[in-house]
Design a protein around this motif. Structure first.
Motif, PDB file in Angstrom:
ATOM      1  N   UNK A 114      10.762  38.894 -42.105  1.00 44.72           N
ATOM      2  CA  UNK A 114      11.315  37.767 -42.827  1.00 44.72           C
ATOM      3  C   UNK A 114      12.224  37.346 -43.087  1.00 44.72           C
ATOM      4  N   UNK A 115      13.283  37.298 -42.831  1.00 44.12           N
ATOM      5  CA  UNK A 115      14.855  37.131 -42.383  1.00 44.12           C
ATOM      6  C   UNK A 115      14.033  35.869 -40.705  1.00 44.12           C
ATOM      7  N   UNK A 116      13.164  36.309 -40.334  1.00 41.93           N
ATOM      8  CA  UNK A 116      13.203  35.114 -39.400  1.00 41.93           C
ATOM      9  C   UNK A 116      11.992  34.333 -39.436  1.00 41.93           C
ATOM     10  N   UNK A 117      11.468  34.756 -39.998  1.00 40.63           N
ATOM     11  CA  UNK A 117      10.421  33.805 -40.839  1.00 40.63           C
ATOM     12  C   UNK A 117      10.942  32.457 -41.612  1.00 40.63           C
ATOM     13  N   UNK A 118      11.923  33.069 -42.635  1.00 43.24           N
ATOM     14  CA  UNK A 118      12.817  32.291 -43.222  1.00 43.24           C
ATOM     15  C   UNK A 118      13.412  31.540 -42.571  1.00 43.24           C
ATOM     16  N   UNK A 119      13.694  31.663 -41.630  1.00 42.63           N
ATOM     17  CA  UNK A 119      14.986  31.194 -40.331  1.00 42.63           C
ATOM     18  C   UNK A 119      14.288  29.918 -40.004  1.00 42.63           C
ATOM     19  N   UNK A 120      13.544  30.082 -39.135  1.00 37.10           N
ATOM     20  CA  UNK A 120      12.354  28.562 -38.450  1.00 37.10           C
ATOM     21  C   UNK A 120      12.286  27.921 -39.706  1.00 37.10           C
ATOM     22  N   UNK A 121      12.252  28.205 -40.979  1.00 34.33           N
ATOM     23  CA  UNK A 121      11.255  26.937 -41.631  1.00 34.33           C
ATOM     24  C   UNK A 121      12.323  26.104 -42.563  1.00 34.33           C
ATOM     25  N   UNK A 122      14.080  26.860 -42.478  1.00 31.77           N
ATOM     26  CA  UNK A 122      15.253  26.466 -42.762  1.00 31.77           C
ATOM     27  C   UNK A 122      15.180  24.961 -41.715  1.00 31.77           C
ATOM     28  N   UNK A 123      15.545  25.586 -41.046  1.00 35.77           N
ATOM     29  CA  UNK A 123      15.511  24.399 -38.989  1.00 35.77           C
ATOM     30  C   UNK A 123      15.245  23.861 -39.798  1.00 35.77           C
ATOM     31  N   UNK A 124      13.099  23.650 -40.103  1.00 39.49           N
ATOM     32  CA  UNK A 124      12.570  22.539 -40.029  1.00 39.49           C
ATOM     33  C   UNK A 124      13.440  21.748 -40.452  1.00 39.49           C
ATOM     34  N   UNK A 125      13.372  22.455 -41.988  1.00 36.03           N
ATOM     35  CA  UNK A 125      14.071  21.809 -42.998  1.00 36.03           C
ATOM     36  C   UNK A 125      15.219  20.841 -42.763  1.00 36.03           C
ATOM     37  N   UNK A 126      16.098  21.290 -42.414  1.00 38.58           N
ATOM     38  CA  UNK A 126      17.355  20.399 -41.947  1.00 38.58           C
ATOM     39  C   UNK A 126      17.454  19.725 -41.189  1.00 38.58           C
TER      40      UNK A 126
END
Lengths: 286, 282
Positions: A114-126
């Motif tokens: 889950x953690x490594x799913x959410x991180x790239x989503x945040x990176x994409x948004x950033x």
């Protein structure tokens, strides 16, 4: 330097060659990638690619440091909810037991996934917010023919968010100047006294709404009635053209997404069972 | 010159207030005039401006008596947005009137609302940015500019719509002296080159007096004095009584006149004052 939603990007950045629609499309589609990818190493690769894109776009990489606390606190919350208060599961494999807490391998694995799913989503948004100006977002929305009123309400929301923050600072400084300050006080005290900021802020917001409405009327704008039916020329769009490489990028993003879906559901790639990292961790813990 | 704005026995009372904000106002404004409106705070100046632009009664609840006629029609007879094409309004707080995220978007917003074509918009944009000196700021967010620049953007956004009447409600209240000067420089250009009808509510008289053809004094929600600018400032006793303090040179000559040193008409601008001073002591 041009001000973007999350900072500044040099005027010479190659990101400005890209049509705002492509950036929005990239953000919307690529942020879906991790939902179909369970194997953390692939999501890590996506994060590395996003960092590479930010570097190419000349985003100030030092600003990424501000997201470290976000990543750490998010990781902590996921670990607490999955591993510490994840409940008792006799069917799972126990890897540790301390202070009355059972730590199961399956819960640790899920937390990592889950953690490594959410991180790239945040990176994409950033990445998107670091390389886009408010105007880019509006242009992207208008390019896909969203009604003017929708894009305008969105723009107003962006603008009013900034104004409310500015007004909050004014109210706070005004109250500090009269001896009211919550600095150094307990969170409960701060929460209780927050109303002292909220009431004037609310009154200010009401006044701002009135002034803003007057400004809109004075410029001949109306959400309803005959005036709203005037066929509007969209002048801002004349500054942007959808070039051949924008079409190539859009096609590439779409094709990558389709390939991802085929690999995921046709050939079972990117699953937890196929993950090298998860298998290594399983061997390590069990 | 023809009368383009006429108020006949006009009174306006906001809902839930005891006193009318404007009481029995009779006023005629001729085309091409530069009108200055002055008066203490709470005297009804902003209400008068909103009444001429149709924001009152359009956007506010209250009781209206009498008539406000713009170009021969009562303000209520104009369709939504029609009067705003004729009478543009610039507000005192530039920040509160921004409706877009870049200066360029701000300037073209009103033009898009009018249904103008892209070439027409481009032409107007070039004209208004040159007139107000905003060429280098088009891509900046308006809220990141200095106070003076913000007010010039607000003024340009209204000017771009080329209204026949331009109403400015305390446009320089939040500005430093240099920025005030620049706003009035733009107004001077408009007066001399475009021949717009300009109505300015302003406390800063130094900049207003040299441009104004006529002046209006409001006090206690009533129009108590209206005259040609030179004649208007001969009423120093009345002006000081209601709390208006004209520029220092004017007050100086008023004191000289009271002391019997001169019987001349009071000079209202610095060049006039300097000339009279030379006559008196030179």
């Amino acid at each position: 330097m041009n001000k973007t939603l999350l900072g500044y990007v040099p005027t010479q950045s190659p990101i400005y060659m890209i049509h705002p629609f492509v950036k929005l499309f990239f953000m919307l589609i690529v942020s879906l990638f991790p939902m179909f990818v369970a194997a953390p190493e692939w999501n890590m690769l996506l994060m590395l690619i996003l960092i590479l894109f930010m570097w190419i776009s000349r985003v100030d990489m030092r600003t990424l440091k501000i997201y470290v606390p976000v990543a750490v606190s998010m990781g902590s919350i996921i670990i607490i909810s999955y591993v510490i208060i994840g409940g008792t599961h006799p069917e799972f494999q126990l890897i540790a037991h301390f202070l009355g807490i059972n730590v199961y391998w399956e819960r640790v694995r899920d937390a990592i996934v889950v953690y490594f799913r959410i991180l790239p989503m945040i990176f994409t948004m950033v990445f998107f917010l670091s390389t886009s100006r408010e105007r880019d977002v509006i242009v992207a929305m208008r390019t896909i023919r969203l009604p003017f009123v929708v894009t305008y309400v969105f723009a107003m929301a962006l603008r009013s968010a900034g104004m409310v923050l500015e007004d909050f600072q004014i109210v706070r400084q005004a109250e500090q100047a009269r001896g009211f300050d919550t600095a150094g006080k307990s969170p409960v005290y701060k929460l209780r006294k927050y109303v002292n900021y909220m009431i004037p802020l609310f009154a200010l917001s009401l006044r701002r709404s009135e002034e803003f409405t007057n400004a809109l009327v004075a410029r001949g704008y109306a959400f309803t009635g005959e005036v709203s039916k005037v066929k509007r020329a969209d002048y801002v769009l004349t500054h942007y053209s959808f070039k051949y490489y924008d079409a190539i990028f859009t096609a590439l993003i779409s094709l990558t997404f389709i390939a991802l879906l085929i690999l995921r559901y046709g050939y079972q790639y990117f699953s937890v069972d196929e993950s090298v990292l998860i298998n290594w961790l399983r061997n390590f813990f069990l | 010159m023809s009368v383009i704005i006429e108020l006949k026995d006009y009174s306006w009372k906001y809902l839930n207030t005891q006193q009318p904000a404007l009481d029995k106002i009779n006023l005629q404004i001729e085309e091409g005039m530069f009108i200055g409106i002055i008066g203490p705070n709470g005297s009804g100046k902003t209400t008068l401006a909103y009444s001429m632009n149709g924001l009152i009664p359009g956007q506010y609840n209250g009781i209206k008596n009498g008539e406000v006629v713009v170009y021969g029609r009562e303000v209520e007879q104009y369709g939504h947005g029609q009067l705003q094409k004729i009478a543009g309004m610039v507000f005192s707080d530039p920040e509160a009137q921004f409706t877009a995220m870049t200066v360029e978007d701000e300037l073209v917003f009103g033009l898009e609302n009018l249904g103008m074509s892209i070439p027409e918009i481009r032409e107007r944009l070039e004209w208004v940015t040159e007139l107000t000196g905003l060429e280098k700021m088009l891509l900046k967010p308006p809220y990141e500019l200095s106070g003076g620049q913000k007010q010039r953007v607000a003024l340009a956004a209204v000017l771009a719509m080329t209204p026949k009447i331009l109403i400015l409600d305390e446009p320089t209240t939040m500005l430093d002296p240099v920025s005030r000067r620049r706003v009035f420089d733009v107004l001077a250009k408009l007066k001399n080159e475009q021949h717009n009808t300009i109505i300015v509510i302003e406390h800063n008289l130094e900049n207003l007096i040299p441009l104004a053809d006529r002046m209006i004094l409001l006090s206690n929600n009533k129009l108590i004095l209206e005259d040609e600018t030179h004649q208007f400032f001969q009423n120093m006793e009345l002006l000081t009584k209601v709390g208006i303090y004209p520029p220092g040179a004017l007050r100086f000559f008023y004191e000289l006149k009271k002391a019997g040193y001169t019987s001349n008409t009071l000079p209202v601008t610095l060049p006039e004052a300097s000339k009279q001073l030379k006559q008196l002591f030179g």
